[in-house]
Design a protein around this motif. Structure first.
Motif, PDB file in Angstrom:
ATOM      1  N   CYS A 205       3.339  14.670  -8.908  1.00 20.15           N
ATOM      2  CA  CYS A 205       4.757  13.862  -9.096  1.00 20.15           C
ATOM      3  C   CYS A 205       4.884  14.035 -10.554  1.00 20.15           C
TER       4      CYS A 205
ATOM      5  N   ALA B 282       5.696   9.741  -2.125  1.00 23.98           N
ATOM      6  CA  ALA B 282       5.156  10.422  -3.167  1.00 23.98           C
ATOM      7  C   ALA B 282       3.701  10.194  -3.590  1.00 23.98           C
TER       8      ALA B 282
ATOM      9  N   ASP C 140       0.258  10.696  -5.959  1.00 21.27           N
ATOM     10  CA  ASP C 140      -0.244  11.186  -7.102  1.00 21.27           C
ATOM     11  C   ASP C 140      -1.306  10.119  -7.517  1.00 21.27           C
TER      12      ASP C 140
ATOM     13  N   ARG D 299       3.169   7.298 -10.144  1.00 22.92           N
ATOM     14  CA  ARG D 299       3.688   6.948  -8.532  1.00 22.92           C
ATOM     15  C   ARG D 299       4.780   5.805  -8.908  1.00 22.92           C
TER      16      ARG D 299
ATOM     17  N   ALA E 104       7.918   7.664  -9.614  1.00 22.53           N
ATOM     18  CA  ALA E 104       8.555   8.428  -8.208  1.00 22.53           C
ATOM     19  C   ALA E 104       9.379   7.246  -7.669  1.00 22.53           C
TER      20      ALA E 104
ATOM     21  N   ALA F 190      11.602   7.785  -4.198  1.00 21.27           N
ATOM     22  CA  ALA F 190      10.818   7.709  -3.255  1.00 21.27           C
ATOM     23  C   ALA F 190      10.645   6.338  -2.537  1.00 21.27           C
TER      24      ALA F 190
ATOM     25  N   HIS G 252       7.838   5.502  -0.639  1.00 23.11           N
ATOM     26  CA  HIS G 252       6.789   4.977  -0.472  1.00 23.11           C
ATOM     27  C   HIS G 252       5.789   5.756  -1.446  1.00 23.11           C
ATOM     28  N   THR G 253       4.593   5.424  -1.754  1.00 22.37           N
ATOM     29  CA  THR G 253       3.672   6.012  -2.531  1.00 22.37           C
ATOM     30  C   THR G 253       2.151   5.960  -2.206  1.00 22.37           C
TER      31      THR G 253
END
Length: 383
Positions: free
Chosen positions: A207, A228, A230, A236, A239, A244, A246-247
Motif C-alpha cells: 500500500c 489492503a 501491508d 494500513r 488505506a 479499503a 479491511h486490512t
C-alpha cells in the motif's frame, strides 16, 4: 542555461544535488520548468541496482553506460520553450510528464495500447529520444542521462513532446505530478488489468502510492470488499481512508480474512504492488485469487530474478490468470485527463496521498522516509 538537479553517479550512491548545463530544445522537444516531482520507488530501484548496473558492467556487455543520470520520472510543470515542429504545446501550458512516451503512430498506439508504444520501450537508454544526443550535461561537459527521458528531479528539463500531456491549468501541479506514474499504474492495474467490477472482492498487496491507487480504483468501481495488505500499520490505517474495507498485515493473514469474507470463494481481483517483488510473491497473490480470477503483478523485481515459485497445477486447473502490466495498461493521452476529472469531481483522492513535501535539497531525506514506510507519497516541490 545552467540549472540544478538531483544526479546519481553510480549504483548505491546517494543523490547529489548539483548544477548542470541544459541546452535549448531542438526539433520535437520542449523545455519545462518543474513545479513538483513525486518520489517513486522506481528511482530507488535505479539507485540500489535492481533496475540498473554499474558503468563497468554495462561496458562489458557492450551497452551504453547509465551513469551519471538525472533522476525523476513523475513530474508536472510549465512549458517554457518549444522546439521546431512542436504544435501541441506552447509556452505557459501546464503539463504532466509520462514515463511511457506515446508516438501515436506505431502498431501499439494505433491499436489503443499506448502504454506499449515503441518509443516508450527505449526509456532507459541515455540521450534524447529525438536524435540520441544529449541536452543535459555536467559542468565538465559530460552528457547526462535523464531517467525515463524525463529527469523530473531538476528545476528545468528538456523532454520530447511525446512524453508530455497538456492539462487543465486549474489543477494544482503538485497534485498533477502523481498522475505521471503512481496513479495510472495503481488505478489501471485494478480497473484495467484485473478488471474489477461492482460487487467484487479486491485485494491489494503493498500500500504505497501505487497500491493506494489500486485501492481507490476498487472503491470507485464498486467493489464490495477491498482488502489492503501491508506490514506497515501507518499504511494500513491510511488505506482505510482511501476506501479499503479491511486490512491485513501479511498475505498469510489475508488468506483467512478473504476466505471468511467470500465464504471460501476468494478474491476476484488481486493487485500485487510491494516495494520489491520476490520469488515467492506471486504465489501469495495467487493464493488469494479465486477460480478464474486475475492476479496482476505490478511491483518491480530485481533484474537478477528470473523465475517464480508457485503451484502450477492449482494455477492451471483453477483457470487463474497471472498478468503483468506497465502504467496500469492505461493510455496516457486519454487516461491522464480522465483521472484528473475523477480528482476534480472528488472521486479520486490525490491531495490526501501526499504525506510530506520536500525541497530538492532534501531528496535523500525523502527517500529515507520512503524506505522507512513513513509516506504514502513524498513529493519534491520546486520554488
Amino acid at each position: 542555461m545552467r540549472t540544478r538537479g538531483a544526479i546519481l553517479h553510480g549504483v548505491g550512491q546517494p543523490w547529489s544535488v548539483e548544477e548542470f548545463e541544459l541546452d535549448p530544445p531542438r526539433a520535437g522537444e520542449v523545455l519545462v520548468r518543474l513545479a513538483a516531482a513525486g518520489l517513486c520507488h522506481s528511482d530507488e530501484h535505479i539507485r540500489n541496482g535492481d533496475m540498473s548496473a554499474p558503468n563497468e558492467v554495462m561496458r562489458a556487455m557492450g551497452m551504453p553506460e547509465m551513469f551519471p543520470l538525472i533522476g525523476g520520472h513523475e513530474g508536472a510543470g510549465v512549458v517554457v520553450e518549444v522546439g521546431d515542429g512542436v504544435t501541441g504545446l506552447a509556452p505557459g501550458d501546464h503539463v504532466v510528464m509520462s514515463f511511457v512516451a506515446t508516438c501515436g503512430r506505431c502498431r501499439w498506439c494505433a491499436s489503443g495500447a499506448q502504454y506499449l508504444c515503441d518509443c516508450g520501450s527505449l526509456t532507459m537508454v541515455p540521450g534524447m529520444p529525438t536524435d540520441g544526443t544529449f541536452r543535459h550535461h555536467t559542468l565538465a561537459g559530460k552528457g547526462l542521462g535523464h531517467l525515463s527521458k524525463i529527469g523530473a528531479f531538476a528545476e528545468h528539463t528538456v523532454v520530447a513532446e511525446t512524453s508530455l500531456i497538456k492539462i487543465d491549468p486549474e489543477i494544482p501541479l503538485r497534485t498533477a505530478a502523481l498522475v505521471s506514474c503512481a496513479v495510472p499504474t495503481g488505478y489501471g492495474s485494478m480497473a484495467n488489468r484485473a478488471g474489477v467490477r461492482g460487487g467484487d472482492t479486491a485485494v491489494v498487496l503493498g500500500c504505497g502510492g501505487i497500491g493506494m491507487c489500486a485501492v481507490q480504483a476498487a472503491r470507485i468501481h464498486g467493489a464490495r470488499h477491498i482488502v489492503a495488505v501491508d506490514p506497515s500499520e501507518f499504511k494500513r490505517k491510511s488505506a482505510l481512508d482511501f476506501g479499503a474495507t479491511h486490512t491485513a498485515a501479511s498475505a498469510a493473514e489475508a488468506v483467512g480474512l478473504v476466505r471468511e469474507l467470500t465464504r471460501g470463494v476468494m478474491a476476484d481481483a488481486v493487485v500485487v504492488a510491494p516495494s520489491v517483488v520476490r520469488q515467492e510473491t506471486p504465489a501469495a497473490g495467487l493464493a488469494l485469487t479465486r477460480k478464474g480470477g486475475t492476479c496482476v503483478l505490478t511491483g518491480m523485481a530485481s533484474q537478477t530474478l528470473r523465475s517464480f515459485d508457485f503451484n502450477v497445477q492449482d494455477f492451471t486447473l483453477m483457470n487463474k490468470t497471472l498478468a503483468g502490466t506497465i502504467l496500469g495498461s492505461m493510455n496516457p493521452r486519454s487516461d491522464v485527463p480522465m483521472l484528473l476529472e475523477l480528482y476534480a469531481s472528488g472521486q479520486l483522492k490525490l491531495d490526501e496521498m501526499i504525506t510530506r513535501t520536500y525541497t530538492l535539497d532534501q531528496i535523500n531525506d525523502g527517500y529515507q522516509d520512503l524506505r522507512s514506510d513513513r509516506n504514502v507519497r513524498g513529493v519534491i516541490v520546486f520554488d
